[in-house]
Write a protein that holds these residues in place. Structure first.
Motif, PDB file in Angstrom:
ATOM      1  N   GLY A   1       0.796  -1.231   0.000  1.00  0.00           N
ATOM      2  CA  GLY A   1       0.000   0.000   0.000  1.00  0.00           C
ATOM      3  C   GLY A   1       0.821   1.269   0.000  1.00  0.00           C
ATOM      4  O   GLY A   1       0.750   2.078  -0.920  1.00  0.00           O
ATOM      5  N   PRO A   2       1.663   1.447   1.024  1.00  0.00           N
ATOM      6  CA  PRO A   2       2.382   2.725   1.133  1.00  0.00           C
ATOM      7  C   PRO A   2       3.256   3.052  -0.074  1.00  0.00           C
ATOM      8  O   PRO A   2       3.587   4.212  -0.314  1.00  0.00           O
ATOM      9  CB  PRO A   2       3.246   2.532   2.390  1.00  0.00           C
ATOM     10  CG  PRO A   2       2.516   1.515   3.189  1.00  0.00           C
ATOM     11  CD  PRO A   2       1.868   0.590   2.206  1.00  0.00           C
ATOM     12  N   ILE A   3       3.593   2.063  -0.887  1.00  0.00           N
ATOM     13  CA  ILE A   3       4.432   2.322  -2.063  1.00  0.00           C
ATOM     14  C   ILE A   3       3.759   3.340  -2.996  1.00  0.00           C
ATOM     15  O   ILE A   3       4.427   4.039  -3.766  1.00  0.00           O
ATOM     16  CB  ILE A   3       4.748   0.979  -2.790  1.00  0.00           C
ATOM     17  CG1 ILE A   3       5.948   1.165  -3.711  1.00  0.00           C
ATOM     18  CG2 ILE A   3       3.532   0.428  -3.519  1.00  0.00           C
ATOM     19  CD1 ILE A   3       6.543  -0.137  -4.200  1.00  0.00           C
ATOM     20  N   ALA A   4       2.437   3.443  -2.869  1.00  0.00           N
ATOM     21  CA  ALA A   4       1.705   4.415  -3.697  1.00  0.00           C
ATOM     22  C   ALA A   4       2.142   5.844  -3.399  1.00  0.00           C
ATOM     23  O   ALA A   4       1.981   6.739  -4.225  1.00  0.00           O
ATOM     24  CB  ALA A   4       0.199   4.257  -3.442  1.00  0.00           C
ATOM     25  N   LEU A   5       2.693   6.062  -2.212  1.00  0.00           N
ATOM     26  CA  LEU A   5       3.129   7.419  -1.830  1.00  0.00           C
ATOM     27  C   LEU A   5       4.410   7.844  -2.539  1.00  0.00           C
ATOM     28  O   LEU A   5       4.716   9.033  -2.632  1.00  0.00           O
ATOM     29  CB  LEU A   5       3.410   7.478  -0.323  1.00  0.00           C
ATOM     30  CG  LEU A   5       2.240   7.322   0.636  1.00  0.00           C
ATOM     31  CD1 LEU A   5       2.750   7.138   2.067  1.00  0.00           C
ATOM     32  CD2 LEU A   5       1.340   8.556   0.551  1.00  0.00           C
ATOM     33  N   ILE A   6       5.174   6.865  -2.992  1.00  0.00           N
ATOM     34  CA  ILE A   6       6.525   7.203  -3.470  1.00  0.00           C
ATOM     35  C   ILE A   6       6.460   7.896  -4.826  1.00  0.00           C
ATOM     36  O   ILE A   6       5.872   7.386  -5.789  1.00  0.00           O
ATOM     37  CB  ILE A   6       7.403   5.939  -3.515  1.00  0.00           C
ATOM     38  CG1 ILE A   6       7.598   5.470  -2.072  1.00  0.00           C
ATOM     39  CG2 ILE A   6       8.757   6.224  -4.175  1.00  0.00           C
ATOM     40  CD1 ILE A   6       8.231   4.145  -1.928  1.00  0.00           C
ATOM     41  N   ASP A   7       7.025   9.067  -4.847  1.00  0.00           N
ATOM     42  CA  ASP A   7       7.113   9.815  -6.103  1.00  0.00           C
ATOM     43  C   ASP A   7       8.533  10.340  -6.248  1.00  0.00           C
ATOM     44  O   ASP A   7       9.384  10.108  -5.379  1.00  0.00           O
ATOM     45  CB  ASP A   7       6.066  10.952  -6.147  1.00  0.00           C
ATOM     46  CG  ASP A   7       6.248  11.928  -5.000  1.00  0.00           C
ATOM     47  OD1 ASP A   7       7.232  11.792  -4.234  1.00  0.00           O
ATOM     48  OD2 ASP A   7       5.406  12.836  -4.850  1.00  0.00           O
ATOM     49  N   GLU A   8       8.771  11.046  -7.317  1.00  0.00           N
ATOM     50  CA  GLU A   8      10.110  11.545  -7.605  1.00  0.00           C
ATOM     51  C   GLU A   8      10.633  12.390  -6.418  1.00  0.00           C
ATOM     52  O   GLU A   8      10.002  13.375  -6.029  1.00  0.00           O
ATOM     53  CB  GLU A   8      10.024  12.410  -8.884  1.00  0.00           C
ATOM     54  CG  GLU A   8      11.354  12.813  -9.466  1.00  0.00           C
ATOM     55  CD  GLU A   8      12.220  11.626  -9.893  1.00  0.00           C
ATOM     56  OE1 GLU A   8      11.663  10.629 -10.413  1.00  0.00           O
ATOM     57  OE2 GLU A   8      13.444  11.704  -9.668  1.00  0.00           O
ATOM     58  N   GLY A   9      11.715  11.945  -5.848  1.00  0.00           N
ATOM     59  CA  GLY A   9      12.380  12.755  -4.820  1.00  0.00           C
ATOM     60  C   GLY A   9      11.942  12.493  -3.394  1.00  0.00           C
ATOM     61  O   GLY A   9      12.466  13.113  -2.467  1.00  0.00           O
TER      62      GLY A   9
END
Ligand code: M6R
Length: 632
Positions: free
Chosen positions: A529-537
């Motif tokens: 789930g939390p991987i959805a938070l990961i964005d550039e930087g």
């Protein structure tokens, strides 16, 4: 959570109260106030914000102008962490009440009066007018209502009517040499000085004046008097002091005077800009003190005198339940792993606040381990009481000597890491983990651990203070790295097994002092789930030491990199592989999995510290927080 100082003696009280409040300010700092008996009346001053604001306000009102403002030698003071009512001047303590015979009294209070609403209605019916929203004002008016010429009797009568938790100090214009104090569920210490008494909610406000103290127990009331025998010769004539302790039902209790083991230097900043930094930097010495006399490599054993009385029960226990809040909870999680891993006894760790209210099942031969820096955390105390009621043997892992948890447990081990002032707990965490490692070895050796394994761990533990000192040398490097990400509002902290609670702790440290949103979790959980938070930087901190989980963590690092996240890794010295994948690396010396938390947490404490300083925040007094949470 709120601080109390009270004094009766021969010195001008206002400056002394201000000095005491400053030492207690870490307990709460949204407003402050004091009351001084001066002549026949009581002068009160309160202000919103830090103690320095109150000090400034007093100076503006001419405290030192020789005109007699706040000139008395009897007074009470308070620094507040709001529970009932916003942090405003009217809600600040002391609160006052007017007796039927026209005397004014003033009260400072820590804790919560749970039945305050009903009492308020009753008192309004009796003609009392309220100016604040606080439960404390109810208490001050109740004492006034019950006053018949004896402040102690009125306090006792009032406390018999209230439910909840309290530590209080009260004074009355009619009794110009007397302080009454009492406690239930919130700490209060009485210092016995030269021709004086000083009362405070913790030792740091007392130690500059005396080392002789009494610790009040629940439901106890003390009457402290100091003043001239001859009213006509108040300065040069004979002086009398008297203290008397009873229960709230007026049954006399005898009190033991003990010597405070508290070094004033240890609560000074000593050249550091913040207590948090000082406490981070002194961890090598703190840990040496914690381990001193407890490792006996020659005999291949751990010495924990505090467990002696119940060694047999502790070794044969069928289950260990760790209970705590906040940072101490994260340490408790590591305790759970250590006991299962080394002693092979089933263990779990629970938030004290949840444990208490979920009707827990305590099987026979269960040990409840209350982990707490302050030894006063209300949730942890309540969970401890619940488990004891259900038959558990109680063990305390506590820093503050003589604190409530220390006194409520059957056996225990102090941390001996020295006073912790910074609201963000640092050295206490390391001390808690070290003590629980010792406990696990103590039990493991008596159960299934081989002598060789015990010996290897003891040898490694001895080196940990030196290793911590090496990790601390990276402080500047950590600051440079944090500077790159300090504007990012969301961070993740990931780790596995022993390093998972460290990830939780890293996230808590960052959010509580830098107000950056951070989440800690098991590294594997990210992809659920939390991987959805990961964005550039996005900064993602991995606790990725070389150990049994290393390869798995490396895969998680790849997953983050693939989505543009920035990887900050806490890794083992000499790990050249990880530097190829991570944007920044903080190194720790090689160490076994079980001892890794004692080192991996150090860079994360520094990450939080530097982030808060770079954001221009008050590291030692983060918003909305207080050092010791003595309300549920
Ligand atoms: O005094 P305690 O260890 O029982 O306190 C428990 C928590 O309130 C405490 O660890 C809190 O989470 C700290 N602010 C963490 O830095």
């Amino acid at each position: 959570m709120c601080g109390i100082v009270a004094y009766v003696g021969n010195r001008r009280v206002a400056p002394l109260l201000i000095e005491g409040l400053k030492r207690l300010e870490y307990r709460g700092y949204d407003s402050a106030g004091l009351a001084v008996v001066n002549g026949d009346g009581i002068q009160v001053m309160r202000s919103v914000g830090r103690v320095s604001v109150l000090e400034q306000q007093l100076a503006e009102h001419g405290i030192d102008d020789g005109n007699g403002h706040f000139a008395g030698t009897l007074g009470i003071a308070h620094t507040r962490w709001a529970t009932h009512g916003a942090p405003t001047e009217v809600n600040a303590h002391p609160h006052t009440g007017r007796t039927a015979c026209g005397h004014t009294l003033a009260v400072v209070h820590n804790g919560i009066i749970e039945n305050y609403a009903a009492l308020r209605t009753y008192l309004q019916g009796q003609g009392h007018e309220f100016t604040s929203e606080t439960d404390t004002e109810v208490l001050s008016k109740l004492i006034a209502q019950l006053y018949e010429g004896d402040l102690k009797a009125a306090v006792q009568a009032a406390l018999r009517e209230v439910s909840g938790a309290y530590a209080i100090a009260a004074i009355c214009g009619n009794e110009p040499h007397t302080v009454i104090c009492a406690r239930k569920g919130s700490p209060l210490i009485i210092g016995i000085g030269d021709r004086s008494y000083i009362v405070a909610s913790d030792a740091s406000a007392i130690v500059a004046h005396t080392t002789q103290v009494i610790t009040l127990d629940d439901y106890q009331v003390a009457r402290l008097c100091a003043g001239p025998v001859d009213k006509k010769d108040p300065v040069g004539g004979p002086w009398a002091e008297e203290f008397q302790t009873t229960t709230i039902d007026n049954i006399p209790v005898s009190q033991q005077v003990r010597a405070l083991e508290f070094d004033l230097q240890k609560i000074e900043l000593g050249g550091y800009s913040h207590y948090m930094l000082k406490e981070i930097m002194e961890q090598p010495d703190a840990l040496r003190n914690c381990l001193r006399g407890r490792l006996d490599p020659r005999e291949n054993r751990v010495v924990l005198g505090g467990l002696d009385r119940f060694t047999r029960e502790l070794v044969r226990a069928k289950r260990y339940v760790f209970t705590a809040q906040g940072t101490a909870f994260h340490a408790g999680l590591i305790g759970q792993y250590l006991i299962e891993d080394m002693a092979k006894i089933p263990a779990r760790c629970e938030y004290a606040s949840e444990f208490r209210y979920r009707n827990p099942i305590i099987e026979d031969d269960t040990v409840i381990v209350a982990v707490s820096q302050s030894g006063e955390t209300a949730d942890t105390l309540a969970a401890l009481a619940e488990a004891k009621d259900r038959g558990a043997l109680a063990l305390g892992v506590v820093n503050v000597v003589g604190s409530s948890i220390a006194r409520e447990t059957d056996v225990g081990t102090y941390l001996h890491v020295g006073p912790e002032i910074g609201v963000a707990s640092t050295k206490a965490f390391v001390g808690q983990v070290a003590v629980m490692t010792l406990m696990a070895l103590f039990l493991g050796k008596r159960r299934y651990m081989s002598a060789q394994l015990v010996s290897d761990y003891l040898a490694e533990l001895e080196q940990i203070p030196r290793h911590i000192a090496r990790v601390l040398e990276q402080s500047d490097h950590i600051r440079t790295c944090v500077d790159r990400y300090v504007d990012r509002d969301n961070w993740l902290f990931l780790g596995r097994w022993y390093n998972y609670p460290v990830a939780l702790e890293g996230a808590l440290k960052l959010k509580e002092i830098s107000y950056i949103h951070a989440e800690g979790m098991p590294a594997a959980e990210m992809k659920h789930g939390p991987i959805a938070l990961i964005d550039e930087g996005m900064p993602v901190v991995f606790v990725a030491t070389r150990g049994s989980q290393y390869d798995k963590v490396m895969s998680n690092i790849e997953e983050v990199r693939a989505r543009g996240g920035r990887v900050i890794a806490v890794a083992t010295e000499g790990d050249t592989d990880i530097s190829r994948y991570a944007d920044s690396v903080f190194e720790i010396p090689p160490v076994s999995d079980a001892l890794a938390p004692l080192l991996t947490v150090i860079p994360l404490q520094l990450v939080a510290y530097h982030a808060a300083v770079l954001r221009g925040l008050d590291v030692d007094k983060p918003r909305n927080l207080a050092k010791s949470v003595t309300v549920e």
